[in-house]
Every structure is written in C-alpha cells, then in structure tokens.
Write a protein that holds these residues in place. Structure first.
Motif, mmCIF file in Angstrom:
data_model
loop_
_atom_site.group_PDB
_atom_site.id
_atom_site.type_symbol
_atom_site.label_atom_id
_atom_site.label_comp_id
_atom_site.label_asym_id
_atom_site.label_seq_id
_atom_site.Cartn_x
_atom_site.Cartn_y
_atom_site.Cartn_z
ATOM 1 N N ASP A 8 0.860 -1.186 0.000
ATOM 2 C CA ASP A 8 0.000 0.000 0.000
ATOM 3 C C ASP A 8 0.890 1.228 0.000
ATOM 4 O O ASP A 8 2.014 1.198 0.529
ATOM 5 N N ASP A 9 0.403 2.311 -0.578
ATOM 6 C CA ASP A 9 1.207 3.526 -0.707
ATOM 7 C C ASP A 9 1.707 4.041 0.633
ATOM 8 O O ASP A 9 2.868 4.433 0.767
ATOM 9 N N ASP A 10 0.827 4.040 1.649
ATOM 10 C CA ASP A 10 1.238 4.572 2.948
ATOM 11 C C ASP A 10 2.326 3.708 3.590
ATOM 12 O O ASP A 10 3.256 4.214 4.211
ATOM 13 N N VAL A 11 2.244 2.394 3.404
ATOM 14 C CA VAL A 11 3.251 1.491 3.953
ATOM 15 C C VAL A 11 4.586 1.704 3.233
ATOM 16 O O VAL A 11 5.638 1.825 3.865
ATOM 17 N N ALA A 12 4.535 1.771 1.902
ATOM 18 C CA ALA A 12 5.756 1.991 1.127
ATOM 19 C C ALA A 12 6.403 3.320 1.490
ATOM 20 O O ALA A 12 7.626 3.403 1.645
ATOM 21 N N ASP A 13 5.583 4.368 1.650
ATOM 22 C CA ASP A 13 6.117 5.680 2.029
ATOM 23 C C ASP A 13 6.794 5.625 3.394
ATOM 24 O O ASP A 13 7.878 6.186 3.581
ATOM 25 N N SER A 14 6.171 4.945 4.352
ATOM 26 C CA SER A 14 6.753 4.834 5.693
ATOM 27 C C SER A 14 8.069 4.072 5.658
ATOM 28 O O SER A 14 9.046 4.462 6.305
ATOM 29 N N LEU A 15 8.099 2.984 4.884
ATOM 30 C CA LEU A 15 9.331 2.199 4.782
ATOM 31 C C LEU A 15 10.441 2.998 4.107
ATOM 32 O O LEU A 15 11.594 2.965 4.535
ATOM 33 N N ARG A 16 10.109 3.727 3.042
ATOM 34 C CA ARG A 16 11.113 4.555 2.354
ATOM 35 C C ARG A 16 11.665 5.636 3.285
ATOM 36 O O ARG A 16 12.858 5.899 3.308
ATOM 37 N N GLU A 17 10.758 6.259 4.043
ATOM 38 C CA GLU A 17 11.183 7.311 4.972
ATOM 39 C C GLU A 17 12.113 6.737 6.043
ATOM 40 O O GLU A 17 13.124 7.336 6.385
ATOM 41 N N GLN A 18 11.763 5.561 6.564
ATOM 42 C CA GLN A 18 12.614 4.944 7.579
ATOM 43 C C GLN A 18 13.971 4.584 6.994
ATOM 44 O O GLN A 18 15.009 4.786 7.631
ATOM 45 N N ALA A 19 13.988 4.082 5.770
ATOM 46 C CA ALA A 19 15.257 3.748 5.112
ATOM 47 C C ALA A 19 16.112 5.000 4.920
ATOM 48 O O ALA A 19 17.324 4.980 5.126
ATOM 49 N N ARG A 20 15.460 6.093 4.548
ATOM 50 C CA ARG A 20 16.184 7.351 4.353
ATOM 51 C C ARG A 20 16.748 7.859 5.680
ATOM 52 O O ARG A 20 17.913 8.254 5.763
ATOM 53 N N LEU A 21 15.924 7.836 6.725
ATOM 54 C CA LEU A 21 16.365 8.342 8.028
ATOM 55 C C LEU A 21 17.509 7.515 8.601
ATOM 56 O O LEU A 21 18.430 8.058 9.215
ATOM 57 N N LEU A 22 17.448 6.205 8.414
ATOM 58 C CA LEU A 22 18.485 5.329 8.964
ATOM 59 C C LEU A 22 19.642 5.119 7.997
ATOM 60 O O LEU A 22 20.636 4.490 8.352
ATOM 61 N N ASN A 23 19.484 5.646 6.781
ATOM 62 C CA ASN A 23 20.521 5.529 5.755
ATOM 63 C C ASN A 23 20.895 4.064 5.497
ATOM 64 O O ASN A 23 22.066 3.694 5.499
ATOM 65 N N VAL A 24 19.858 3.246 5.328
ATOM 66 C CA VAL A 24 20.044 1.825 5.017
ATOM 67 C C VAL A 24 19.212 1.487 3.788
ATOM 68 O O VAL A 24 18.255 2.198 3.458
ATOM 69 N N PRO A 25 19.534 0.397 3.096
ATOM 70 C CA PRO A 25 18.772 0.035 1.903
ATOM 71 C C PRO A 25 17.309 -0.303 2.218
ATOM 72 O O PRO A 25 16.988 -0.826 3.289
ATOM 73 N N PHE A 26 16.448 -0.009 1.260
ATOM 74 C CA PHE A 26 15.018 -0.289 1.384
ATOM 75 C C PHE A 26 14.794 -1.772 1.675
ATOM 76 O O PHE A 26 13.968 -2.139 2.515
ATOM 77 N N LYS A 27 15.543 -2.634 1.005
ATOM 78 C CA LYS A 27 15.422 -4.081 1.180
ATOM 79 C C LYS A 27 15.614 -4.467 2.651
ATOM 80 O O LYS A 27 14.878 -5.298 3.192
ATOM 81 N N ARG A 28 16.590 -3.860 3.296
ATOM 82 C CA ARG A 28 16.862 -4.186 4.701
ATOM 83 C C ARG A 28 15.697 -3.759 5.595
ATOM 84 O O ARG A 28 15.302 -4.499 6.500
ATOM 85 N N ILE A 29 15.148 -2.574 5.331
ATOM 86 C CA ILE A 29 14.016 -2.084 6.131
ATOM 87 C C ILE A 29 12.825 -3.021 5.994
ATOM 88 O O ILE A 29 12.166 -3.366 6.976
ATOM 89 N N VAL A 30 12.526 -3.446 4.756
ATOM 90 C CA VAL A 30 11.392 -4.347 4.526
ATOM 91 C C VAL A 30 11.627 -5.671 5.239
ATOM 92 O O VAL A 30 10.744 -6.184 5.934
ATOM 93 N N ASN A 31 12.819 -6.255 5.088
ATOM 94 C CA ASN A 31 13.118 -7.527 5.744
ATOM 95 C C ASN A 31 13.038 -7.417 7.267
ATOM 96 O O ASN A 31 12.495 -8.301 7.936
ATOM 97 N N ASP A 32 13.576 -6.340 7.821
ATOM 98 C CA ASP A 32 13.518 -6.152 9.279
ATOM 99 C C ASP A 32 12.074 -6.022 9.756
ATOM 100 O O ASP A 32 11.699 -6.591 10.789
ATOM 101 N N ALA A 33 11.264 -5.282 9.013
ATOM 102 C CA ALA A 33 9.853 -5.111 9.391
ATOM 103 C C ALA A 33 9.110 -6.444 9.333
ATOM 104 O O ALA A 33 8.314 -6.768 10.224
ATOM 105 N N LEU A 34 9.371 -7.226 8.309
ATOM 106 C CA LEU A 34 8.736 -8.545 8.200
ATOM 107 C C LEU A 34 9.181 -9.465 9.326
ATOM 108 O O LEU A 34 8.375 -10.196 9.911
#
Length: 85
Positions: A8-34
């Motif tokens: 969903d757009d809101d989930v993707a936006d939140s994950l992208r923002e977290q990846a940007r803030l933590l300066n880590v790849p999007f893939k890592r943020i998604v895997n950690d959240a899962l």
C-alpha cells in the motif's frame, strides 16, 4: 529469494522514509519489518538514546504565568507587526 510484493502507498512511504532516516537500503528495512511482524519476540540491536533533564533554574519570585503572558504578547505583536510596549 527474489519476489514481487505489492505494498500500500502509505506502507511503502513509511518504509522509504525509515530507510532514508536510517541511511540503510530499502530491502533491509522491509526484511527487518517482516521479521518483527512474524517474530514479535525478536528485538533489534538499537543504541539507546537517553536524555538527562536539567533544572529550569528560575529564581524564587519569578512568576511563570507572567512569562507566558509576556511570550503571548510578543508573539501577537510580531504577528500584527506592532512593537511591544
């Protein structure tokens, strides 16, 4: 494993923002959240941020309500463009 996932757009936006803030790849943020979602007992290695409060240090006799009133008056004056006084 490589897979296609529709977010969903809101989930993707939140994950992208977290990846940007933590300066880590999007893939890592998604895997950690899962991982957190399927294993709620697993905790991340996080550095704890602690705040040490300091005393305000107002001298006896200073009326804090008057300070708030003064602040309100100065803010109103700056909004209307008038000088205080």
């Amino acid at each position: 494993m490589r897979t296609t996932l529709t977010l969903d757009d809101d989930v993707a936006d939140s994950l992208r923002e977290q990846a940007r803030l933590l300066n880590v790849p999007f893939k890592r943020i998604v895997n950690d959240a899962l991982r957190r979602g399927i294993s709620p007992g697993v905790q991340e290695d996080r550095q704890v941020f602690r705040v040490s409060p300091l005393s305000g240090g107002f001298r006896p006799g200073v009326d804090l309500l008057k300070l708030n009133q003064l602040n309100d008056e100065l803010e109103a004056d700056s909004f209307t463009g008038q000088d205080a006084g």
